[in-house]
Enzyme design. Structure first.
Site, PDB file in Angstrom:
ATOM      1  N   CYS A  96       0.833  -1.201   0.000  1.00 44.97           N
ATOM      2  CA  CYS A  96       0.000   0.000   0.000  1.00 44.97           C
ATOM      3  C   CYS A  96       0.868   1.252   0.000  1.00 44.97           C
ATOM      4  CB  CYS A  96      -0.925  -0.002   1.214  1.00 44.97           C
ATOM      5  SG  CYS A  96      -2.005   1.455   1.295  1.00 44.97           S
ATOM      6  N   LYS A 135       1.867  -9.702   0.742  1.00 45.93           N
ATOM      7  CA  LYS A 135       1.440  -9.095  -0.520  1.00 45.93           C
ATOM      8  C   LYS A 135       2.301  -7.863  -0.762  1.00 45.93           C
ATOM      9  CE  LYS A 135      -2.621  -7.751  -3.207  1.00 45.93           C
ATOM     10  NZ  LYS A 135      -2.304  -6.352  -3.581  1.00 45.93           N
ATOM     11  N   GLY A 229      -9.031  -7.695  -8.142  1.00 49.64           N
ATOM     12  CA  GLY A 229      -9.269  -6.562  -7.272  1.00 49.64           C
ATOM     13  C   GLY A 229     -10.529  -5.805  -7.649  1.00 49.64           C
TER      14      GLY A 229
END
Length: 269
Positions: A96, A135, A229
């Site tokens: 992120c 991730k 996603g």
């Protein structure tokens, strides 16, 4: 046998989107795809309102808790809380790029400190019995994705990670918003495929720009898992064919009336 070999298809963790209600809805469309929570910061898990942050419906299984953080001890404690809540997997966010995440020194900026990421994985593995996964991106800023991704992968697998999901884009920590980071950096699927060639005995999953189950199936010719996603959020009906396509279940026309009934009953509860 590869760890996580049953998790060929997943729905990505997406902030403000994949909350418990979204996951319950997705679970009506596919029984088998792995679902991920939004990222939850380890400090919040330790100190916050746990039921509000972590509560979920039993129907959501298999479901993974994604944690954000960079302190191995805190992540280990938060992972143990997640396991006690009944999650099937703990995932560490190393992808992120938001300002808030950067200010906390976690998320995508951890691509710059692969040794710390490995320490975090090792600490979580020592506290829980469920799979611990990561991730990440292929790199950040001016990093060369070849050595950057290799260093991250080498470290986390040496520390015992059960899977590595790779968003096949760089993240730019300066100059691009989180939204722009999902679109502007070019996709490099080949980089993730090459990682799988280097790590034939480890679970490597791919994420980024996958718009359909057919595209996911193409990726599965090169890697072990494909993660959808925004396509799963904006066009959730595509998930309805996942169990037949990827898990060998009988194909049947989807019953949208039953879906409406299930979600009506869920909303009433």
């Amino acid at each position: 046998m590869l760890k996580n070999q049953d998790h060929r298809v997943a729905v990505a963790p997406m902030m403000d989107w994949t909350d418990r209600h979204c996951r319950y809805f997705h679970r009506q469309l596919t029984r088998r795809a792995l679902l991920y929570t939004e990222m939850v910061v380890a400090d919040a898990v330790i100190q916050g309102a746990r039921e509000r942050l972590l509560g979920f419906d039993e129907a959501e299984h298999p479901v993974a808790l994604q944690l954000g953080g960079s302190d191995p001890g805190k992540l280990a404690e938060a992972a143990a809380v997640g396991e006690a809540f009944g999650y099937d997997e703990i995932n560490l966010n190393v992808g992120c790029p938001s300002d808030r995440v950067q200010s906390g020194t976690f998320g995508a900026c951890l691509m710059k400190t692969p040794v710390l990421v490995a320490d975090c994985v090792a600490a979580m593995k020592a506290r829980v019995t469920i799979p611990v996964t990561v991730k990440c991106r292929i790199g950040v800023d001016e990093q060369d994705p070849d050595p950057a991704l290799d260093a991250l992968a080498n470290g986390v697998f040496a520390a015992g990670a059960d899977a590595l999901w790779v968003h096949a884009r760089k993240a730019w920590l300066e100059g691009l918003s989180p939204k722009e980071n999902r679109d502007i950096p070019p996709l490099d699927y080949g980089r993730v495929y090459r990682l799988k060639v280097r790590k034939p005995n480890e679970f490597i999953g791919i994420n980024g720009g996958i718009q359909s189950l057919e595209a996911a199936r193409e990726h599965l010719g090169h890697v072990d898992g494909a993660m959808l996603g925004r396509a799963a959020y904006h066009t959730p009906g595509i998930l309805a064919g996942a169990d037949a396509m990827f898990y060998g279940e009988p194909y049947a026309a989807f019953d949208y009336a039953a879906l409406i009934d299930a979600m009506t009953a869920y909303a009433a509860r």
